[in-house]
Design an enzyme around this catalytic site. Structure first.
Site, PDB file in Angstrom:
ATOM      1  N   CYS A 106      -9.312  32.182 -41.649  1.00  0.00           N
ATOM      2  CA  CYS A 106      -9.680  33.200 -40.659  1.00  0.00           C
ATOM      3  C   CYS A 106     -10.004  34.532 -41.322  1.00  0.00           C
ATOM      4  CB  CYS A 106      -8.547  33.387 -39.660  1.00  0.00           C
ATOM      5  SG  CYS A 106      -8.143  31.905 -38.713  1.00  0.00           S
ATOM      6  N   ARG A 114     -11.522  27.168 -33.749  1.00  0.00           N
ATOM      7  CA  ARG A 114     -12.631  28.040 -34.143  1.00  0.00           C
ATOM      8  C   ARG A 114     -13.823  27.801 -33.217  1.00  0.00           C
ATOM      9  NH1 ARG A 114     -10.512  29.765 -38.779  1.00  0.00           N
ATOM     10  NH2 ARG A 114      -9.267  28.258 -39.946  1.00  0.00           N
TER      11      ARG A 114
END
Length: 215
Positions: free
Chosen positions: A52, A129
């Site tokens: 991330c 995601r």
């Protein structure tokens, strides 16, 4: 009655994007705040995670490219705004990258559930995601999901935004891996008469259903 795993709901392409109003690192934000602009809304599993972090750096470094295309960025994870602030400050300290866009606090998972970001098979309390492109009218135009283990390509979302804007402006489609400056695809004719005439309409003609042109 046996417990059944809840299946996440998913928004629909070419339909109004689910409304939201949420606390972010830049104050309260709602979908209506982005009316008149394109929006890339993207979720990540958790703050202070390595994949991330690379994605947020990627989005931050390309933020100017999105802005040139009248597009805002908005992140989300199921973490508190305090965690978001600590993480973005850490990114600036350790990687010398400032995160210029807001990040939604979604502790109650209201936005994540509305957009189908929660996949119990991947993790019980993390948003996968997911990336959503929403147009200036608030219509959901594209959505892309990645697994927990693999980061997104930010360049692909710049490319996809270019493709969507080109299609809207010119009434055309774009081929695989299309980038600005390359030929676009002319919509195929819908009648027998149109199919017969297509060869002589001045396009880069391959067959009645497949013709290209330069913009």
């Amino acid at each position: 009655m046996e417990n059944q795993e809840q299946t996440p709901g998913f928004p629909q392409l070419n339909a109004p994007a689910p409304h939201f109003r949420a606390v972010t690192t830049h104050g309260e934000r709602s979908l209506e705040d982005y009316r008149g602009k394109w929006l890339v809304l993207f979720s990540h599993p958790a703050d202070f995670t390595p994949v991330c972090t690379t994605e947020f750096i990627g989005f931050a470094e390309r933020a100017g490219e999105f802005a040139k295309r009248n597009c805002e960025l908005l992140g989300l994870s199921i973490d508190s705004v305090f965690s978001h602030l600590a993480w973005t400050r850490n990114i600036q300290e350790k990687f010398n990258v400032e995160i210029p866009f807001p990040i939604i606090e979604d502790l109650k998972m209201e936005v994540a559930r509305a957009y189908g970001m929660i996949h119990p098979g991947a993790a019980d309390t993390s948003a996968v995601r997911a990336t959503f492109l929403i147009d200036p009218e608030g219509i959901l135009r594209a959505m892309v999901y990645y697994p927990m283990s693999n980061g997104r390509s930010v360049d692909e979302f710049v490319r996809l935004l270019d493709a969507l804007q080109t299609s809207d402006a010119n009434g055309v489609a774009t081929p695989e891996a299309w980038c600005p400056g390359q030929p676009v695809i002319v919509p195929p004719p819908k009648t027998a008469e149109g199919a017969k005439a297509r060869e002589n309409e001045g396009f880069d003609y391959v067959d009645w259903y497949f013709s290209r042109k330069s913009l």
